[in-house]
Design an enzyme around this catalytic site. Structure first.
Site, short mmCIF file in Angstrom:
data_model
loop_
_atom_site.label_atom_id
_atom_site.label_comp_id
_atom_site.label_asym_id
_atom_site.label_seq_id
_atom_site.Cartn_x
_atom_site.Cartn_y
_atom_site.Cartn_z
N GLU A 185 31.00 12.72 -22.96
CA GLU A 185 30.90 13.47 -24.22
C GLU A 185 29.49 13.46 -24.81
O GLU A 185 29.02 14.47 -25.32
CB GLU A 185 31.88 12.90 -25.26
CG GLU A 185 33.34 13.19 -24.97
CD GLU A 185 33.97 12.18 -24.03
OE1 GLU A 185 33.28 11.23 -23.62
OE2 GLU A 185 35.15 12.36 -23.67
N HIS A 254 43.51 6.61 -30.33
CA HIS A 254 43.71 8.05 -30.17
C HIS A 254 44.33 8.70 -31.40
O HIS A 254 44.83 9.81 -31.33
CB HIS A 254 44.61 8.34 -28.96
CG HIS A 254 43.92 8.16 -27.64
ND1 HIS A 254 43.62 6.92 -27.15
CD2 HIS A 254 43.45 9.05 -26.74
CE1 HIS A 254 43.01 7.06 -25.97
NE2 HIS A 254 42.89 8.34 -25.71
#
Lengths: 451, 329
Positions: A185, A254
């Site tokens: 990322e 998450h």
């Protein structure tokens, strides 16, 4: 002994799905591990296997049935050695005519929420669309319109999107413009920002916004600040998008809402839509905007259906809130999935004779303060609803602004309904406690009404 | 580091050597002046001088085409001057005045010029590396022939995002030259204390990226390496790594007392390997130029630098309204 085969959940948020294909028929013998059916959700198509052995005595749900609830029985198998196995085989023909029974187990497709006041002309036709489809259509329309727009991220191309949001885009636009990245990322966000400096308009998908923390330096230090640092010479016209906030049972790393994090940063614009029409219209506007935009989606909302206007070019301006319900007794301000609790609370409070105005902020930077202040001046009370952590929340900020600009209108303190101040637990019961709920919103409204 | 002496290359034209001398000297004198103004309190904050490293950027600019892009770290004054940016605008940015390239809002570490294809000026160590690959990505996407020179230091070469970028640049065959300016110190940490293998140019090997070490005190060698790397990129063969071994004479920034190395080490490098002195003596010994001609150049450079310092002092303060502009496009 007869065993029920249950509709499986293919993802943490799946509630129902389509039984698209049976690979077995009644009378077949199955062993554990045999592929017996194909299940389709709006996100994925998967085969699933038998875990028990025996003879298929009944297929309760016919293939092609939509909306089959997770954990409902879809077939029966009987232990081969059991005495009634043969009998069941004989009665197959009779059973097959009985499949209409399954209808009872099938939930009606989620009815789209009625927009109180659609933002389009009432003469305009609409179609029912999920948030997922709306975002996909918005990206596709903008990619058709502007060659410099491209999509980059993990699994966006060949896999068709980890959450199926980019479905079909690779086929239409090819691998030059729909680009699978390695799981890096920080690196790919930086590459996208650099390409934006040079005139492209990237859409960067984070598989979830939790992973954007790997890239947050590039988002803030490079994308958000360069226009200012360069005295207006160059900036990053681009969109960072992906699901944000809690899904279901995916644990602390998450499940986080980044609304307040990114809304803190000058140079960014931050969008968190609730409905499909807003998701579409705001995404189109975001792609055209010359600034870096954080576009916070929600996995649970992806599958929710709403009416979307059938207009050739439907856009929604950034920085403009939407009043979903008008009311006189209290104002609820929310955004994203918080709107679900806000609207449910308003509905239930209505039954108790409390008239609540519900405002969907839609954009968290810039915030449409005018709409909020105007509403609070009318209702004199306000509750904010969001999923994120309480400290330094959007609600905290709104409370301060309301206090500053509408102090004399307030009949009660503003209450912030937020997620609890804990990392997201995994246990189902604890997770429910960690999230804000409709009941909490109702109780907050009652508290300020009877203040 | 290699201690190859600059020798006369018969193919070198006088004009090229003079240009090298002028460009390197401009950077040196400009940086000395910046140091002075810093001492006078006219420049604030961080100020990272490029003195000693001039041959790197001047050599590579001689290999670059105008349409090529460049991006670097916070040690960026030299890069801006070498790619043709106006010394007035650079110095006025250092003093934080309205005549600066970023209207005083960027400072020493953050200047940009669209006109000169200079993309900053980045303060987070290593962050310019994916950004540079992104510039190259855009060129490839738009089918331009350009190459991006992405400069970073030996310190930045240990950042994770550099390797994420190597991977994608190689995977997607991006036309980017990764220029590692190895000045041997990551702030105060000598290379052998921070870097497991001294051959940083081999760090691309596992990604299939070719790399080579270059004597960064030899401007001609740098230019030649740049031409080779650029040809590789322009041929569509993907990225290339140049580890350019150089030396910074000054501290990491103005506030660095440089206690991590001896004065002798610095003196030795200055005396034996100075890139500007090498070209100067080459010009004279090869009789390509006379002392008088060189003195004229020195004087011209001095005038440019003095006048940019004047400009930077005289340039008006940034209007208060500027606080609120350029936040959004």
């Amino acid at each position: 002994m007869t065993i029920e085969i249950l509709m499986p959940a293919l993802s943490p948020t799946m509630e129902e799905g389509k039984l698209s294909k049976w690979f077995i028929k009644e009378g077949d013998k199955v062993s554990a591990g045999d592929i017996i059916a194909e299940i389709e959700t709006d996100k994925a198509t998967m085969e699933f296997e038998a875990v028990d052995e025996g003879i298929v005595t009944k297929l309760i749900v016919t293939e092609g049935t939509d909306g089959v609830l997770v954990n409902s029985a879809i077939a029966l198998i009987t232990d081969e050695n059991s005495e009634d196995a043969i009998d069941k085989k004989i009665s197959i023909e009779k059973v097959q005519t009985d499949t209409n029974l399954s209808k009872a187990k099938v939930k009606n497709l989620v009815k789209p929420l009625e927009d109180n006041e659609p933002e389009w002309d009432t003469a305009v036709q609409t179609k029912t669309q999920t948030v997922r489809e709306a975002i996909r259509d918005a990206m596709a329309e903008e990619m058709r319109r502007d060659e410099t727009v491209y999509l980059m991220g993990e699994e966006v191309a060949e896999y068709q999107g980890a959450y199926k949001v980019s479905q079909g885009l690779l086929d239409e636009f090819g691998s030059k413009r729909v680009i699978d990245t390695p799981i890096t990322e920080h690196g790919f966000a930086g590459i996208a920002v650099g390409s934006a400096f040079a005139g492209l308009r990237p859409i960067v998908e984070f598989m979830t916004f939790n992973f954007s923390m790997q890239a947050i330096d590039q988002i803030i230090n490079s994308a958000a600040k360069t226009l200012y640092m360069s005295g207006g010479q160059m900036g990053a016209p681009m969109v960072f998008r992906g699901p944000n906030g809690a899904a279901a049972r995916v644990g602390a790393q998450h499940s986080q809402d980044y609304a307040a994090w990114y809304a803190h940063i000058p140079g960014l614009k931050v969008v968190q839509p609730y409905s499909a029409s807003d998701a579409k219209g705001l995404m189109k506007t975001a792609i055209r905007d010359d600034n870096p935009i954080i576009f916070l989606e929600n996995e649970i909302l992806y599958g929710k259906s709403f009416e979307v206007p059938l207009l050739e070019d439907y856009t929604v301006p950034l920085g403009k809130a939407r009043i979903w319900r008008e009311g006189t007794d209290a104002t609820i301000v929310s955004f994203g999935i918080g709107m679900q609790y806000a609207l449910e609370a308003a509905e239930q409070l209505q039954a108790d004779g409390v008239s609540v105005e519900v405002i969907d902020l839609r954009t968290l930077r810039p915030i449409d303060y005018e709409t909020i202040i105007k509403s609070v001046e009318k209702t004199n009370r306000c509750v904010t609803v969001e999923e994120g952590f309480p400290v330094g929340s959007i609600g905290n900020h709104l409370s301060a602004v309301i206090m500053e600009r509408a102090f004399d209108y307030l009949d009660a303190p503003v209450i912030n309904c937020t997620g609890k101040d804990v990392p997201m637990p995994y246990a189902a019961n604890l997770e429910k406690l960690a999230l804000t709920t409709t009941a909490e919103v109702i109780s907050a409204v009652k508290k300020i009404i009877y203040h | 580091m290699a201690t190859k002496k600059v020798t006369r290359k018969s193919t070198e034209k006088k004009g090229d050597l003079i240009k090298f001398y002028q460009n390197m000297l401009l950077i040196r004198r400009f940086e000395e002046k910046a140091g002075q103004l810093y001492g006078m309190g006219l420049i604030g904050g961080f100020c990272h001088l490029y003195i000693g490293q001039e041959a790197v950027v001047v050599g590579l600019e001689a290999a670059a085409k105008e349409s090529d892009k460049r991006i670097t770290s916070y040690r960026d004054h030299g890069h801006m001057l070498a790619c043709g940016m106006d010394p007035n605008g650079v110095m006025a940015e250092l003093t934080g005045r309205s005549g600066g390239y970023s209207k005083g809002k960027g400072g020493s570490m953050h200047m940009f010029s669209k006109e000169n294809n200079f993309y900053g000026g980045h303060g987070i160590v290593g962050a310019q590396v994916p950004l540079g690959a992104g510039l190259a990505f855009a060129d490839k996407y738009m089918e331009n022939e350009s190459v991006t020179f992405t400069y970073f230091g030996d310190g930045a070469a240990n950042q994770g995002q550099v390797y994420e970028t190597f991977n994608m640049a190689a995977l997607w065959k991006l036309p980017v030259i990764f220029v590692i300016e190895n000045n041997q110190y990551a702030m105060g940490t000598a290379q052998e204390r921070s870097t497991s293998s001294p051959e940083i140019y081999t760090r691309g090997a596992s990604f299939g990226i070719k790399g080579e070490a270059v004597d960064g005190m030899d401007v001609v060698a740098v230019r030649d390496a740049g031409l080779k790397a650029a040809a590789h990129c322009r041929a569509g063969k993907g990225p290339y790594i140049l580890e350019i071994k150089t030396y910074r004479y000054r501290g990491h920034s103005m506030s660095d007392p440089a206690k991590y190395r001896t004065r002798e080490e610095v003196q030795k490098m200055r005396a034996q390997r100075d890139p500007i002195e090498s070209i100067r003596s080459l010009l004279v010994s090869e009789k390509l130029s006379t002392e008088e001609e060189i003195k004229i150049i020195d004087k011209e450079i001095k005038e440019i630098v003095n006048s940019c310092a004047e400009y930077a002092k005289e340039s008006p303060e940034v209007p208060a309204e500027e606080l609120w502009t350029d936040i959004y496009a």
